[in-house]
Scaffold this active site. Structure first.
Site, mmCIF file in Angstrom:
data_model
loop_
_atom_site.group_PDB
_atom_site.id
_atom_site.type_symbol
_atom_site.label_atom_id
_atom_site.label_comp_id
_atom_site.label_asym_id
_atom_site.label_seq_id
_atom_site.Cartn_x
_atom_site.Cartn_y
_atom_site.Cartn_z
ATOM 1 N N SER A 83 -29.737 6.881 20.545
ATOM 2 C CA SER A 83 -29.817 5.422 20.559
ATOM 3 C C SER A 83 -31.026 5.034 21.387
ATOM 4 C CB SER A 83 -28.550 4.842 21.189
ATOM 5 O OG SER A 83 -28.759 3.489 21.537
ATOM 6 N N TYR A 133 -22.361 4.500 28.126
ATOM 7 C CA TYR A 133 -22.842 4.806 26.780
ATOM 8 C C TYR A 133 -24.296 5.253 26.837
ATOM 9 C CZ TYR A 133 -24.060 4.091 21.844
ATOM 10 O OH TYR A 133 -24.497 4.260 20.564
#
Lengths: 454, 259
Positions: free
Chosen positions: B144, B157
């Site tokens: 990501s 995350y």
């Protein structure tokens, strides 16, 4: 002293068409002991024999495993004039053999389109020439061969002794054993020179008619067609000039890698085809040395490079007589998709032999060269379905993109071949990228392994 | 095996119910082949298998849980290869997006890190070993942009993705010369079930864009790819920005919304 199987040193090994490649450990064993050692030490990724590296696709690649060269087996025995045979090592190339035999007045009845193909490769692919109606395939002229099999070691095979194993190895893509030596039947050679006649025809229908007639009347017959269906038929007969001394080998041209699709770019293909037709009209008759007729691929060894960075794939298929519409459709569909073949070669096939995976069967053979563009995928996949429906098949050793289920439909003898194969190589040591891709080895065994783990 | 036109034949999706993963797998096998969906929820996998089936494309399902011990992942890969042949592409698309504020107790952080980092890391290791042995294949790891510049609102995350990103790239380096490779994909905000309801940052993208870009990257050579491509210079700039300036750009951090 056996060769050291050093798995750390892997090299990139590709097909002649330059469209497929994978990394493997390459070995060149010399003696029988070396071979035995390699068979013993082959790991879970197995091994495949490799000869001249003239397969268009991935037939002699083995990702992560061993690729074992047969080129050290280059011995040529004396010709037995009574039996008209010669015993040769599997690594002898067809070109060497033809040149070696000519002065004695002998030659091979069947030769493939490239002189770099080895005898082992020619048997494993069951290659054919431009005279299939007369002489059948290469495998038909193998009197006996010595094959190293993982299950039984070295065994002799011939159409009478170990016949099932013999026919499974002919056209068996190196997956039944390693062909070490073969005794080949020869035919007398009257002249090193052939006279050829080229004939131009404007429509596919006429090309087919004339090619069929030519295959009946001349020793060698082949035609090339352009994407529109016009074509040139070449007929060859032995020249009356009786010279047997081989001429000098043809000069090798250096070829650059062209950008994009290279010569397969449609305007360039059209121009090349027009030039070829004009040359035929200007001068239809030639006196040529034998290799010029036999080995058209030798004159342009860089042919794949001319198809751009992604290389060349060849789609070579056969359909029975009566299914001429598939030939027309192959040309039409690829042209409509904007991927006309850069070269399209038509031949006539006679009767098939007993080998379950042998390619030739009575009918037409069409070989189409393309730049390896991913956009071709769906077009050729659809064409494969039409070929299978018409009772035809694609040439396994040249394939680099067919679907496994279509192959099973095209080769009804596949199950029979797998049964023989699994007795010769029960642990599946012999494997190639082609075999994996087309699921040629028995899948049911793999399913059982999977079920027991789950 | 990949064919002469570069088309993969067998694709394994770890995280079989992931929307992004399914879209990538769908694009990688346009003309048929075998797609193996590996995931936790059998019903969701079966529904996905039905939806993704095409003529000439065989879709199989296998059980995979990122929280399971390492041996289970190793076995899963062995079973997939034994049943369906060499794995040409393995897509690792495992993860949950949890707002940092929701991770109130420490056990929840542990759970999130297991799913987002520990499980995927083991999968990267196991897959790399298998691809190295088979001498070919591509591992696609969904990272990501949060791995490049971690925002406080998605701290665990981002940290998990950053660690996974580094790990996958280094494993990719170690695979050089083996025929196998790793492709790390760093998408920005992708409109999926996972991100539904979150405020949309700039450069938001769709699942189909990610899939198309991954298909091109798998056919080519890159080790890292951003979706959309413009995020590469943007993230490079953001990474170089001093923390004080970055804080002013990010409204969530300016408010001091996270603990």
């Amino acid at each position: 002293m056996g060769p050291v199987v050093n798995r750390g040193r892997q090299t990139l090994i590709g097909g002649w068409g330059r469209a497929t490649q994978s990394r493997a450990t390459e070995l060149t064993p010399g003696t029988d002991d070396d071979w035995a050692e390699i068979i013993r030490s082959a790991g879970s990724r197995g091994l495949i024999a490799r000869g001249g590296g003239r397969s268009y696709g991935d037939a002699a690649q083995n990702a992560g495993g061993l690729v074992v060269s047969t080129l050290a087996d280059g011995s040529i025995g004396d010709v037995d004039p009574a039996a008209a045979t010669v015993e040769v090592g599997a690594g002898v190339t067809v070109g060497e053999l033809v040149r070696h035999l000519a002065p004695g007045g002998w030659t091979l009845p069947v030769v493939p389109g490239s002189s770099g193909v080895t005898v082992g490769g020619a048997i494993a692919a069951d290659v054919h020439g431009k005279n299939h109606q007369r002489h059948g395939t290469f495998g038909r002229h193998v009197a006996t061969m010595t094959v190293l099999t993982p299950a039984y070691g070295m065994i002799e095979m011939s159409p009478t002794v170990n016949a099932d194993e013999f026919w499974a190895t002919v056209g068996g893509l190196g997956l039944t054993g390693i062909i070490r030596r073969a005794t080949l039947r020869l035919i007398p050679l009257a002249s090193w020179w052939v006279s050829t006649v080229d004939e131009e025809q404007p429509r596919l229908q006429r090309v087919l008619e004339r090619l069929h007639a030519a295959a009946m009347s001349s020793e060698h017959a082949v035609a090339w067609v352009d994407p529109g269906g016009a074509g040139v038929i070449t007929m060859a007969t032995t020249a009356r000039l009786g010279a047997l001394t081989p001429s000098r080998a043809a000069r090798r041209h250096v070829t650059p890698t062209l950008p994009g699709r290279g010569i397969a770019w449609p305007p360039l293909t059209a121009a090349a085809n027009a030039a070829r037709r004009a040359a035929v009209v200007l001068r239809p008759r030639h006196l040529r040395p034998l290799p010029d007729l036999h080995f058209p691929l030798d004159t342009l060894p860089g042919w794949p490079r001319l198809h751009g960075r992604r290389g060349l794939i060849q789609h070579h298929f056969t359909v029975p007589f009566g299914a001429e519409h598939v030939l027309a459709e192959a040309l039409r569909a690829t042209r409509a998709a904007g991927h006309s073949p850069s070269l399209a070669i038509l031949k006539v096939f006679g009767a098939a032999n007993s080998a379950p995976l042998s390619f030739p069967a009575p009918g037409w053979s069409l070989a189409l060269d393309f730049a390896a563009d991913p956009a071709l995928g769906p077009v050729l996949d659809r064409l494969d379905e039409r070929i299978a429906a018409a009772g035809g098949r694609v040439y396994l050793v040249k394939d680099s993109r067919a679907h496994p289920d279509v192959i099973a439909a095209m080769y009804p003898g596949l199950a029979r071949w797998r049964a023989v194969r699994s007795t010769l190589d029960p642990d599946r040591l012999l494997v190639s990228d082609l075999a994996r891709r087309l699921r040629l080895a028995d899948q049911r065994i793999a399913d059982q392994i999977g079920a027991s783990h789950a | 095996m990949r064919d002469g036109l570069g088309r993969p034949q067998t694709v394994l999706l770890l995280g079989g119910t992931s929307q992004i993963g399914q879209a990538i797998a769908d694009q990688l096998l346009p003309d048929g082949g075998t797609l193996i969906l590996a995931g936790r929820d059998p019903a969701a996998l079966a529904a996905a298998a039905e939806r993704l089936a095409r003529p000439r494309r065989h879709v199989a399902t296998l059980h995979y849980d990122a929280l399971a011990p390492a041996a289970a992942t190793v076995d899963l890969l062995a079973v997939a290869a034994a049943r369906h042949g060499d794995l040409d592409v393995v897509v690792l698309s495992v993860g949950v997006l949890a707002d940092e504020a929701a991770l109130a107790d420490t056990a929840a952080v542990e759970q999130a890190m297991h799913t987002n980092l520990f499980g995927p890391m083991l999968a990267v290791h196991a897959t790399a070993a298998r691809l190295r042995a088979q001498g070919h294949g591509t591992l696609v790891v969904l990272s990501s942009v949060a791995a490049v510049r971690t925002r406080d609102g998605l701290l665990s995350y981002g940290v998990a993705k950053a660690a996974l990103d580094v790990y996958a790239r280094r494993i990719g380096e170690s695979l050089r010369g083996s025929g196998a490779r790793v492709l790390v994909v760093r998408p920005g905000h992708v409109r999926t079930r996972m991100t539904a309801g979150l405020p949309e940052p700039p450069f938001a993208t769709n699942v189909s864009d990610v899939a198309a870009r991954v298909r091109r990257a798998v056919a080519g050579r890159p080790g890292v790819t951003y979706v959309p491509a413009v995020l590469r210079p943007v993230m490079t700039a953001l990474r170089l920005l001093p923390a004080a300036v970055y804080r002013r750009l990010d409204p969530a951090q300016r408010k001091g919304a996270t603990p």
